[in-house]
Design a protein around this motif. Structure first.
Motif, PDB file in Angstrom:
ATOM      1  N   LEU A   1      31.377  40.427  33.024  1.00  0.00           N
ATOM      2  CA  LEU A   1      29.986  40.775  32.776  1.00  0.00           C
ATOM      3  C   LEU A   1      29.810  40.929  31.270  1.00  0.00           C
TER       4      LEU A   1
ATOM      5  N   TYR B   1      15.924  36.372  29.095  1.00  0.00           N
ATOM      6  CA  TYR B   1      16.963  35.542  29.718  1.00  0.00           C
ATOM      7  C   TYR B   1      17.759  34.798  28.643  1.00  0.00           C
TER       8      TYR B   1
ATOM      9  N   LEU C   1      24.186  43.887  28.584  1.00  0.00           N
ATOM     10  CA  LEU C   1      23.593  44.969  29.362  1.00  0.00           C
ATOM     11  C   LEU C   1      24.205  45.045  30.764  1.00  0.00           C
ATOM     12  N   GLU C   2      24.526  43.865  31.357  1.00  0.00           N
ATOM     13  CA  GLU C   2      25.147  43.876  32.687  1.00  0.00           C
ATOM     14  C   GLU C   2      26.515  44.548  32.647  1.00  0.00           C
ATOM     15  N   ALA C   3      27.268  44.339  31.561  1.00  0.00           N
ATOM     16  CA  ALA C   3      28.564  45.017  31.408  1.00  0.00           C
ATOM     17  C   ALA C   3      28.372  46.524  31.310  1.00  0.00           C
TER      18      ALA C   3
ATOM     19  N   ASN D   1      33.111  42.990  29.804  1.00  0.00           N
ATOM     20  CA  ASN D   1      33.725  43.774  30.865  1.00  0.00           C
ATOM     21  C   ASN D   1      34.323  42.806  31.882  1.00  0.00           C
TER      22      ASN D   1
ATOM     23  N   GLY E   1      20.284  37.017  27.001  1.00  0.00           N
ATOM     24  CA  GLY E   1      21.454  37.205  27.845  1.00  0.00           C
ATOM     25  C   GLY E   1      22.325  35.971  27.920  1.00  0.00           C
TER      26      GLY E   1
ATOM     27  N   ARG F   1      25.866  48.269  32.514  1.00  0.00           N
ATOM     28  CA  ARG F   1      25.431  48.786  33.815  1.00  0.00           C
ATOM     29  C   ARG F   1      26.612  48.975  34.770  1.00  0.00           C
ATOM     30  N   GLN F   2      27.568  48.043  34.709  1.00  0.00           N
ATOM     31  CA  GLN F   2      28.746  48.179  35.557  1.00  0.00           C
ATOM     32  C   GLN F   2      29.553  49.413  35.162  1.00  0.00           C
TER      33      GLN F   2
ATOM     34  N   GLY G   1      24.104  37.587  31.314  1.00  0.00           N
ATOM     35  CA  GLY G   1      24.843  38.713  31.859  1.00  0.00           C
ATOM     36  C   GLY G   1      26.185  38.390  32.484  1.00  0.00           C
ATOM     37  N   TYR G   2      26.550  37.110  32.571  1.00  0.00           N
ATOM     38  CA  TYR G   2      27.772  36.742  33.307  1.00  0.00           C
ATOM     39  C   TYR G   2      28.440  35.530  32.667  1.00  0.00           C
TER      40      TYR G   2
ATOM     41  N   ALA H   1      26.236  35.586  26.738  1.00  0.00           N
ATOM     42  CA  ALA H   1      27.283  35.133  27.653  1.00  0.00           C
ATOM     43  C   ALA H   1      28.029  33.935  27.083  1.00  0.00           C
TER      44      ALA H   1
END
Length: 885
Positions: free
Chosen positions: A706, A563, A709-711, A689, A566, A713-714, A599-600, A570
């Motif tokens: 994002l 966490y 990793l979240e970017a 992203n 991430g 994944r999108q 992630g955001y 961010a």
């Protein structure tokens, strides 16, 4: 004597007498119970109550304040202003009554030539608390005031407390006699218009409890340390020293008033109502300027709503002076020039402030015209009906649709001689808020009453080790269960835990708190939240997963490494996007708020136009280029002034200490003041992203992205979608847009053919329906159910075509159909039928009633509908019955 000169003399006087000069706190208060800093003592409450140890024994300041509870009095009296400045000197267990009185009298009465304020002793009166013999004696001893100029008043006037259990004490107020022109003689106890309060000395010496009102409380004992809290109204002293009638005419306010006079062509001093309007404008523009310089932006909630109300009252006042066009460009520039000597930050941030002001003015001028028309019509109808109260739903419509603050509606209704049904308005507002909050769940636990943290804070600041360590050995200093101190917390309980050190990041600067755990011998705590309830103290809200934790226990804080990774990605990504925004849009695209978590990221910035797809892509590309370039991220601590000289960006309106943390990404490419956690190099951010860009106000926009990793994944999900589409449509990815475009065009062509076919099919039914016409009473009636249709327009077209087919005879066409699973009825009448008394509107309403709904319309064509399809035959029979009478 200019206002800034009064401030300078005040601070110089107390600096020479060993006081630490403290800069003004922002207008946005740290106190969670307050929207704004409403009094000079607000920033010092933690020191006065002992919650936080005072870092100095004595201090002095000039504190910016906003108070809007008397907003209706602004412009009408000499002393009511929404923005004001309090000169204060403070003692935390150092000097007390004698020292405070000596300093006040010396500064007030010393000649201007020696640095004093030059008040004549004969013009000054004082009040003391009715039983405070010590203060009365000190005034006679130090100032030589005769007994008749020392008046004793009760708790309502001369006893201070916060309204809560805690410190309190008697106070002594100093008044200036403006002379017989302004009222009766006899001192402040007789006339507080003639005798104007300029300084209040609070002798904080007692502990009070059982507080139920300003005058109803119990004194339970003395305070361990006696404190001094004073406040001198800068605007009041200024209008007296400048020889003007009121605070609106002092050097920091009058230029706005004069500009309003010039723009309107109305002379100040010629007509009372115009004078009040000009004073409202002068006050509200200055207040708005100062609020926006501290980071407040117009909105429909909280602080932003207060600001919006001030701005819109200013616009309204200018309209009442006869100016319908924009004026903020001139008015705000005049206020900036008047305030920048005392507050240079107003000038530095003016481009952003003006952008906000002009955007709000443009928006409100557009809506004001439409809303005023709605209100005027409602006023006329209300008066025509003989009522004296405007309906609450009208006031709600003006607020909800046209952005009228309810106070503005109240003012405008009052000008028309009407009241407003405020109870109905409040009920509608309450319903709206309830709907808005119905699905919202707060992740936060309510922190305990702040006073309980004093004991913990007195042991020192919580040491944060998380910049370098993810685990830290520490000890439990305190535990709170349901807001009250406890010795232990056991499995299943939720509690707050105070530690000596922690590696867990507390929410601040837009960064969400860390996730993780606190562990020790025989216990494990899941961390739910990490906050800073008071300055320098970190509190961990935890759930006891296993065992029992007690005060004094050794513990280890453990940050969730994934966490935190991430979160740092961010937060650093937020800096990259901010730098890219400013590179593309220019320096006015200044960050006004942010939120980031693993992630955001979300970033709000000053701008009043939608970003084009090309601009959005450019910002995204610049951000990712910075990631590719693997820029070094360097954090340094340095004095605030040094950081500003280096060009470090500060979050607009944020409060910073004397020593700040500067985060550089690629040297000066991105240089911001920031206490958050960050990556070591920009490449660690991974990927940006941008997934959204939207408006959050007239001059504020929001970009969402994002990260990491979240970017990825999108992007992977979008790639999978493209692959599936290319397989299904049997085309290559680079031809997908063209292929989908061809399909859309083909679909549109097919839809047109279907519509043409359906129209032909409907027209083919016309002759048969017309042939079924039967005489009922004086008309020919076609009453038929035509089955399922695609839309009400189809049924309407069919009914009018049948009516035309029947020609000039008296005819009524009443058709029903099933549209979307519900019954619909259309009635069409010819002129001859209407002459015979047939009315399509009443017939449609009759049919709709049978169908379980409502309807109506014009005499020649009307419709109705309901919910009961089985009632269609009865509805058609009802038409026959109506016409057969």
């Amino acid at each position: 004597m200019q206002t800034a000169e009064i401030s300078r003399r005040y601070l110089d006087f107390f600096a020479q007498r060993g006081h630490t000069i403290v800069p003004s706190a922002p207008l946005v208060s740290d106190d969670p119970t307050l929207l704004f800093t409403v009094a000079g003592m607000v920033p010092f409450v933690p020191y006065l109550t002992g919650t936080v140890p005072a870092p100095f024994p004595r201090a002095a300041d000039v504190q910016k304040c906003i108070r809007t509870n008397d907003i209706e009095e602004v412009g009408k009296t000499a002393r009511h202003g929404t923005f004001f400045q309090m000169l204060g000197n403070w003692s935390f267990g150092d000097y007390f009554k004698e020292g405070a009185i000596e300093y006040a009298w010396e500064l007030l009465t010393s000649p201007e030539s020696s640095g004093g304020l030059g008040f004549a002793e004969r013009d000054l009166w004082v009040t003391v608390y009715e039983t405070d013999d010590e203060a009365a004696a000190l005034w006679q001893k130090i100032a030589g005031l005769p007994a008749e100029r020392i008046q004793r008043l009760g708790k309502e006037d001369n006893y201070w407390h916060t309204g809560q259990p805690g410190p309190g004490g008697p106070c002594s107020e100093i008044y200036f006699d403006r002379g017989p022109k302004y009222g009766r003689d006899g001192g402040p106890a007789v006339d507080d218009d003639r005798f104007t309060e300029i300084w209040n000395l609070v002798f904080m010496q007692e502990l009070i409890a059982n507080v139920t009102s300003k005058v109803d409380f119990d004194v339970v004992g003395p305070l361990p340390k006696k404190n001094i809290d004073t406040g001198m109204g800068l605007e009041r002293v200024a209008f007296i020293k400048q020889g003007v009638e009121n605070m609106y005419e002092i050097d920091q306010v009058r230029p706005v008033l004069d500009r309003a006079s010039e723009l309107s062509g109305r002379r100040y001093g010629a007509e009372h109502e115009d004078d009040v309007r000009m004073r409202i404008i002068a006050d509200h523009v200055r207040s708005s300027l100062m609020l926006m310089s501290d980071g407040v932006t117009p909105s429909n909630e909280g602080r932003g709503y207060i600001l919006r109300r001030l701005l819109r009252r200013s616009i309204r006042a200018m309209r009442l002076l006869g100016v319908d066009g924009p004026t903020f460009h001139d008015l705000f520039a005049a206020s900036r020039d008047a305030m920048k000597v005392a507050y240079p930050e107003v000038d530095r941030g003016y481009a952003h402030i003006e952008q906000l002001a002009l955007g709000e003015e443009e928006t409100f001028l557009r809506t004001l015209a439409g809303g005023t028309t709605i209100l005027d019509v409602a006023v006329q109808k209300t008066k025509a009906a003989g009522r004296g109260e405007l309906a609450g739903d009208t006031a709600f419509l003006l607020h909800d649709t046209y952005g009228f603050p309810i106070e503005l509606t109240l003012e405008m209704a009052d000008e028309a001689g009407l009241a407003v049904d405020r109870a109905a308005f409040d009920s509608l507002m309450s319903d709206q808020r309830a709907r808005a909050k119905a699905d919202a769940k707060s992740k936060k636990k309510v922190l305990a009453d702040l006073s309980v943290y004093g004991e913990f804070r007195a042991k020192g600041e919580t040491i944060f080790t998380g910049y370098t360590d993810l685990t830290t050995e520490t000890s439990v200093l305190g535990i709170l269960v349901e807001g009250a101190p406890a010795q232990r917390a056991v499995a299943g309980q939720t509690a707050e835990v105070i530690l000596a050190e922690t590696s867990l990041y507390a929410e601040s600067g837009g960064q969400a708190p860390d996730q993780g755990a606190i562990v020790g011998d025989g216990f494990e705590l899941e961390v739910l939240d990490v906050q800073k309830p008071v300055a320098g103290l970190i509190s961990h809200t935890v759930k006891v997963v296993r065992g029992e934790v007690g005060v004094g226990t050794a513990a280890t804080t453990v940050v969730d490494a994934d966490y935190r990774r991430g979160a740092t990605q961010a937060h650093s990504g937020t800096h990259l996007v901010h730098a890219a925004l400013r590179q593309v849009l220019g320096p006015n695209a200044h960050q006004s708020g942010s939120f980031n978590k693993a992630g955001y990221l979300r970033l709000d910035y000053g701008w009043n136009k939608t970003l084009s797809p090309e601009t959005r892509s450019e910002i995204e590309e610049i951000s990712n280029n910075a990631i590719r370039d693997n820029l070094e991220v360097v954090t340094r601590e340095m004095p605030l002034d040094e950081a500003r000289e280096l060009g470090a960006m500060a979050l607009f309106g944020e409060k910073y200490g004397d020593v700040v943390r500067v985060v550089d990404i690629g040297g000066p490419w991105s240089r911001e003041l920031c206490a958050g956690t960050h990556v070591s190099t920009s490449a660690e951010v991974g990927m940006i992203n941008i997934i959204g860009e939207s408006s959050v106000g007239a001059s504020n926009r929001r970009v969402e992205s994002l990260v990491g990793l979240e970017a990825f994944r999108q992007f992977a999900a979008e790639r999978a979608l493209v692959q599936q589409l290319t397989q299904n449509l049997k085309t290559r990815p680079d031809q997908l847009v063209e292929r989908v475009g061809d399909l859309v065009q083909g679909l549109k062509a097919a839809e047109k053919k279907i519509q043409a076919f359906e129209a032909r099919a409907l027209s083919d039914r016309v002759p048969a329906l017309a042939a079924n016409a039967a005489r009922v009473g004086e008309v020919l009636l076609v009453a038929e159910h035509v089955g399922a249709l695609g839309s009400g327009d189809d049924l309407r077209s069919l009914a009018t075509a049948v009516r035309a087919r029947l020609g000039d005879v008296a005819s009524v066409v009443a058709l029903t159909a099933e549209v979307g699973g519900k019954p619909l009825a259309i009635v069409a009448t010819s002129p001859a039928a209407r002459d015979a008394g047939a009315n399509a509107g009443s017939l449609a309403k009759r049919m709709a009633g049978v169908l379980g709904g409502g309807g109506g319309g014009k005499p020649d064509l009307a419709q109705g509908g309901g919910t009961d399809v089985s009632a269609v035959p009865a509805a058609l029979e009802a038409v026959r019955g109506e016409l057969g009478h």
